[in-house]
Design a protein around this motif. Structure first.
Motif, PDB file in Angstrom:
ATOM      1  N   PHE A  11       0.402  -0.997   0.285  1.00 57.22           N
ATOM      2  CA  PHE A  11      -0.225  -0.278  -0.225  1.00 57.22           C
ATOM      3  C   PHE A  11       0.979   1.817  -0.347  1.00 57.22           C
ATOM      4  CE2 PHE A  11      -3.495   2.735   1.222  1.00 57.22           C
ATOM      5  CZ  PHE A  11      -4.878   2.533   0.302  1.00 57.22           C
ATOM      6  N   ALA A  12       1.833   1.278   0.825  1.00 58.54           N
ATOM      7  CA  ALA A  12       3.188   2.133   0.844  1.00 58.54           C
ATOM      8  C   ALA A  12       3.297   2.415  -1.120  1.00 58.54           C
ATOM      9  CB  ALA A  12       4.369   2.491   1.179  1.00 58.54           C
ATOM     10  N   ALA A 160      -7.213  -8.420  -1.550  1.00 61.98           N
ATOM     11  CA  ALA A 160      -7.003  -9.134  -0.394  1.00 61.98           C
ATOM     12  C   ALA A 160      -5.623  -9.532  -0.580  1.00 61.98           C
ATOM     13  CB  ALA A 160      -7.953  -9.919  -0.384  1.00 61.98           C
ATOM     14  N   LYS A 161      -5.074  -9.036  -2.229  1.00 64.41           N
ATOM     15  CA  LYS A 161      -3.577  -9.659  -1.822  1.00 64.41           C
ATOM     16  C   LYS A 161      -2.822  -8.687  -1.781  1.00 64.41           C
ATOM     17  CE  LYS A 161      -3.853 -11.876  -6.112  1.00 64.41           C
ATOM     18  NZ  LYS A 161      -3.106 -11.619  -8.037  1.00 64.41           N
ATOM     19  N   GLY A 162      -3.640  -7.446  -0.425  1.00 70.72           N
ATOM     20  CA  GLY A 162      -2.272  -6.368  -0.317  1.00 70.72           C
ATOM     21  C   GLY A 162      -2.429  -6.253   0.981  1.00 70.72           C
ATOM     22  N   CYS A 163      -3.223  -7.242   1.452  1.00 66.62           N
ATOM     23  CA  CYS A 163      -3.985  -6.736   3.302  1.00 66.62           C
ATOM     24  C   CYS A 163      -4.336  -7.869   3.851  1.00 66.62           C
ATOM     25  CB  CYS A 163      -4.641  -5.843   2.892  1.00 66.62           C
ATOM     26  SG  CYS A 163      -6.027  -5.976   2.448  1.00 66.62           S
ATOM     27  N   ASP A 164      -4.780  -8.213   4.474  1.00 68.43           N
ATOM     28  CA  ASP A 164      -4.965  -9.558   5.608  1.00 68.43           C
ATOM     29  C   ASP A 164      -6.837  -8.798   5.567  1.00 68.43           C
ATOM     30  OD1 ASP A 164      -6.262 -11.880   7.125  1.00 68.43           O
ATOM     31  OD2 ASP A 164      -4.126 -11.997   8.026  1.00 68.43           O
ATOM     32  N   LEU A 165      -7.251  -9.641   4.815  1.00 64.92           N
ATOM     33  CA  LEU A 165      -9.308  -9.181   4.683  1.00 64.92           C
ATOM     34  C   LEU A 165      -9.576 -11.087   4.806  1.00 64.92           C
ATOM     35  CD1 LEU A 165     -11.597  -7.818   3.936  1.00 64.92           C
ATOM     36  CD2 LEU A 165     -11.333  -8.488   1.537  1.00 64.92           C
ATOM     37  N   MET A 186     -16.335  -7.009   8.094  1.00 68.20           N
ATOM     38  CA  MET A 186     -15.066  -8.116   8.301  1.00 68.20           C
ATOM     39  C   MET A 186     -14.118  -7.515   9.019  1.00 68.20           C
ATOM     40  SD  MET A 186     -14.863  -6.344   4.222  1.00 68.20           S
ATOM     41  CE  MET A 186     -16.671  -5.824   4.803  1.00 68.20           C
ATOM     42  N   TRP A 187     -12.772  -8.257   8.760  1.00 74.85           N
ATOM     43  CA  TRP A 187     -11.729  -7.631  10.315  1.00 74.85           C
ATOM     44  C   TRP A 187     -11.193  -7.728   8.448  1.00 74.85           C
ATOM     45  CZ3 TRP A 187     -14.866 -11.819  11.549  1.00 74.85           C
ATOM     46  CH2 TRP A 187     -15.372 -11.383  12.936  1.00 74.85           C
ATOM     47  N   LEU A 188      -9.587  -6.301   8.944  1.00 74.82           N
ATOM     48  CA  LEU A 188      -8.982  -6.267   7.974  1.00 74.82           C
ATOM     49  C   LEU A 188      -7.503  -5.288   8.878  1.00 74.82           C
ATOM     50  CD1 LEU A 188      -8.993  -5.281   4.800  1.00 74.82           C
ATOM     51  CD2 LEU A 188      -9.813  -2.786   5.562  1.00 74.82           C
ATOM     52  N   ARG A 189      -6.855  -5.898   8.059  1.00 78.39           N
ATOM     53  CA  ARG A 189      -5.645  -5.345   8.268  1.00 78.39           C
ATOM     54  C   ARG A 189      -4.417  -5.308   7.158  1.00 78.39           C
ATOM     55  NH1 ARG A 189      -2.370  -7.314  14.097  1.00 78.39           N
ATOM     56  NH2 ARG A 189      -1.288  -5.628  14.234  1.00 78.39           N
ATOM     57  N   PRO A 190      -3.658  -4.142   7.337  1.00 77.25           N
ATOM     58  CA  PRO A 190      -2.424  -3.438   6.458  1.00 77.25           C
ATOM     59  C   PRO A 190      -2.096  -4.756   6.632  1.00 77.25           C
ATOM     60  CG  PRO A 190      -2.252  -2.101   7.939  1.00 77.25           C
ATOM     61  CD  PRO A 190      -4.111  -2.742   7.872  1.00 77.25           C
ATOM     62  N   PHE A 191      -0.739  -4.647   5.749  1.00 77.25           N
ATOM     63  CA  PHE A 191       0.856  -5.218   6.514  1.00 77.25           C
ATOM     64  C   PHE A 191       1.570  -4.540   7.050  1.00 77.25           C
ATOM     65  CE2 PHE A 191       0.132  -8.368   1.888  1.00 77.25           C
ATOM     66  CZ  PHE A 191      -0.241  -9.001   2.076  1.00 77.25           C
ATOM     67  N   ALA A 192       2.329  -5.097   7.732  1.00 76.98           N
ATOM     68  CA  ALA A 192       3.122  -4.576   9.195  1.00 76.98           C
ATOM     69  C   ALA A 192       3.343  -3.210   8.805  1.00 76.98           C
ATOM     70  CB  ALA A 192       3.940  -5.745  10.209  1.00 76.98           C
ATOM     71  N   ALA A 193       4.726  -3.629   7.351  1.00 70.38           N
ATOM     72  CA  ALA A 193       5.651  -2.479   7.006  1.00 70.38           C
ATOM     73  C   ALA A 193       5.076  -1.687   6.953  1.00 70.38           C
ATOM     74  CB  ALA A 193       6.375  -2.797   6.465  1.00 70.38           C
ATOM     75  N   ASP A 194       2.991  -1.340   5.762  1.00 71.43           N
ATOM     76  CA  ASP A 194       2.294  -0.519   5.644  1.00 71.43           C
ATOM     77  C   ASP A 194       1.947  -0.152   7.326  1.00 71.43           C
ATOM     78  OD1 ASP A 194       2.854  -0.864   3.087  1.00 71.43           O
ATOM     79  OD2 ASP A 194       1.351  -1.882   2.709  1.00 71.43           O
ATOM     80  N   GLU A 195       1.592  -0.855   7.909  1.00 76.67           N
ATOM     81  CA  GLU A 195       0.778  -0.661   9.896  1.00 76.67           C
ATOM     82  C   GLU A 195       1.879  -0.004  10.225  1.00 76.67           C
ATOM     83  OE1 GLU A 195      -1.553  -3.303  12.463  1.00 76.67           O
ATOM     84  OE2 GLU A 195      -0.143  -3.493  12.673  1.00 76.67           O
ATOM     85  N   ALA A 196       3.046  -0.035  10.152  1.00 78.16           N
ATOM     86  CA  ALA A 196       3.735   0.096  10.683  1.00 78.16           C
ATOM     87  C   ALA A 196       4.277   2.342  10.946  1.00 78.16           C
ATOM     88  CB  ALA A 196       5.078  -0.260  10.809  1.00 78.16           C
ATOM     89  N   ASP A 197       4.047   2.145   9.211  1.00 81.95           N
ATOM     90  CA  ASP A 197       4.135   3.625   8.570  1.00 81.95           C
ATOM     91  C   ASP A 197       2.424   4.460   8.749  1.00 81.95           C
ATOM     92  OD1 ASP A 197       3.770   6.228   6.083  1.00 81.95           O
ATOM     93  OD2 ASP A 197       6.292   5.406   6.719  1.00 81.95           O
ATOM     94  N   ALA A 198       2.894   5.675   9.923  1.00 83.52           N
ATOM     95  CA  ALA A 198       1.501   5.949   9.888  1.00 83.52           C
ATOM     96  C   ALA A 198       0.495   6.770   9.077  1.00 83.52           C
ATOM     97  CB  ALA A 198       2.129   7.513  11.044  1.00 83.52           C
ATOM     98  N   ASP A 199       1.606   7.363   7.595  1.00 84.41           N
ATOM     99  CA  ASP A 199       0.883   8.343   6.939  1.00 84.41           C
ATOM    100  C   ASP A 199      -0.091   6.837   5.731  1.00 84.41           C
ATOM    101  OD1 ASP A 199       1.302  11.040   7.822  1.00 84.41           O
ATOM    102  OD2 ASP A 199       3.194  11.333   6.791  1.00 84.41           O
ATOM    103  N   THR A 200       1.106   6.047   5.683  1.00 81.33           N
ATOM    104  CA  THR A 200       0.206   5.143   4.923  1.00 81.33           C
ATOM    105  C   THR A 200      -0.681   4.443   5.652  1.00 81.33           C
ATOM    106  OG1 THR A 200       2.473   4.314   4.213  1.00 81.33           O
ATOM    107  CG2 THR A 200       0.794   2.661   4.044  1.00 81.33           C
ATOM    108  N   SER A 239      -5.262   3.053  15.467  1.00 85.90           N
ATOM    109  CA  SER A 239      -4.148   2.110  16.590  1.00 85.90           C
ATOM    110  C   SER A 239      -3.657   0.938  15.242  1.00 85.90           C
ATOM    111  CB  SER A 239      -4.797   1.597  17.748  1.00 85.90           C
ATOM    112  OG  SER A 239      -6.095   0.746  17.452  1.00 85.90           O
ATOM    113  N   ALA A 240      -2.695   0.278  16.641  1.00 91.07           N
ATOM    114  CA  ALA A 240      -2.166  -0.311  15.144  1.00 91.07           C
ATOM    115  C   ALA A 240      -3.368  -1.642  15.738  1.00 91.07           C
ATOM    116  CB  ALA A 240      -0.564  -1.036  16.011  1.00 91.07           C
TER     117      ALA A 240
END
Length: 284
Positions: A11-12, A160-165, A186-200, A239-240
């Motif tokens: 996503f970044a 769904a390839k770019g996140c956890d859905l 649903m539950w949705l979460r970005p990949f760890a590196a995307d989640e760690a970047d606040a603006d992303t 939040s994370a």
């Protein structure tokens, strides 16, 4: 599945714009950010928001201002590949900025968007109505449907390839051939590196205001339900952790239906609210 494991910040990459000249920015859309063959509407909204933020920063605006509201009209469904965002700064203020964005592919305009930038909410709300979504577990349950590329839904919902859905089967009755209320959870979460970047992570949450499959499916109406207009409010930084998403419709007419998204983060805070006007699938 190899692509998922080797792309750590997709996503970044989607929202990392490059300058093309005065007030113009380029974006490269990977085929993963599509629904069927066309670019996902929420992803285009995130690109518009990223371009507006770049325009404000380039004009000397505060980096504290974020895209708190995006109102988009969808004119054309582009293919993955190169897109260009042309920005027009309408207001540069200390608390509120306004930017118009036109997203195009070649000589065709895909989206026109009005982006409002301001300070995000922080701390406890002064007032909040009780929300049914807070009763949804903060993390996926054991029976949650993991939308992988091999899943029938994942073969269409390529985002769904770019996140956890993960989809709540108690709401998405269409997955088992049943019908019910026009609602999806649903539950949705970005990949760890995307989640760690606040603006992303912020832009990912904005994109998620359009993440649900059309709720018309729960009424037995399948097929493309094109979004005509979508307005999304970004209330605060997520939040994370997992985002909980609920999509529903209150009025489904012969031609049009509205679909609302509500997104909570792991702390039960309201992160995103959106409403879109879309067309009932043809032949329904």
């Amino acid at each position: 599945m190899t692509e998922i494991l080797t792309r750590t910040r997709p996503f970044a990459e989607l929202t990392a714009l490059h300058e093309l000249g005065a007030e113009r920015f380029g974006a490269t859309v990977d085929p993963m950010w599509t629904i069927g063959p066309k670019v996902h509407g929420g992803c285009m909204m995130a690109i518009c928001a990223a371009a507006a933020r770049r325009a404000v920063l380039g004009a000397g605006g505060s980096s504290d201002l974020q895209p708190i509201a995006v109102s988009a009209n969808y004119l054309h469904a582009p293919d993955p590949g190169e897109l260009m965002a042309t920005t027009s700064l309408r207001k540069l203020g200390r608390q509120v900025c306004a930017v118009d964005v036109q997203l195009s592919q070649g000589d065709r305009v895909a989206v026109t968007a009005a982006v409002t930038l301001g300070m995000l909410d922080d701390g406890d709300p002064r007032h909040q109505e009780p929300l049914a979504l807070t009763q949804m577990p903060a993390e996926p349950t054991g029976d949650a449907v993991h939308v992988t590329p091999e899943h029938p839904m994942g073969q269409i919902v390529h985002v769904a390839k770019g996140c956890d859905l993960r989809v709540d089967p108690s709401a998405a009755l269409f997955l088992t051939g049943q019908q019910g209320d026009p609602i999806n959870r649903m539950w949705l979460r970005p990949f760890a590196a995307d989640e760690a970047d606040a603006d992303t992570a912020l832009l990912f949450a904005l994109m998620a205001g359009d993440i649900s499959a059309p709720v018309t499916m729960n009424r037995g109406m399948f097929g493309w339900a094109p979004t005509v207009q979508l307005t999304t409010y970004l209330r605060r930084r997520p939040s994370a952790g997992w985002l909980r998403v609920m999509a529903n419709s209150t009025v489904m007419g012969g031609t049009w239906f509205e679909e609302d998204h509500l997104i909570l983060d792991a702390t039960d805070a309201v992160v995103v609210q959106s409403r879109q006007l879309a067309m009932i699938p043809k032949g329904a």
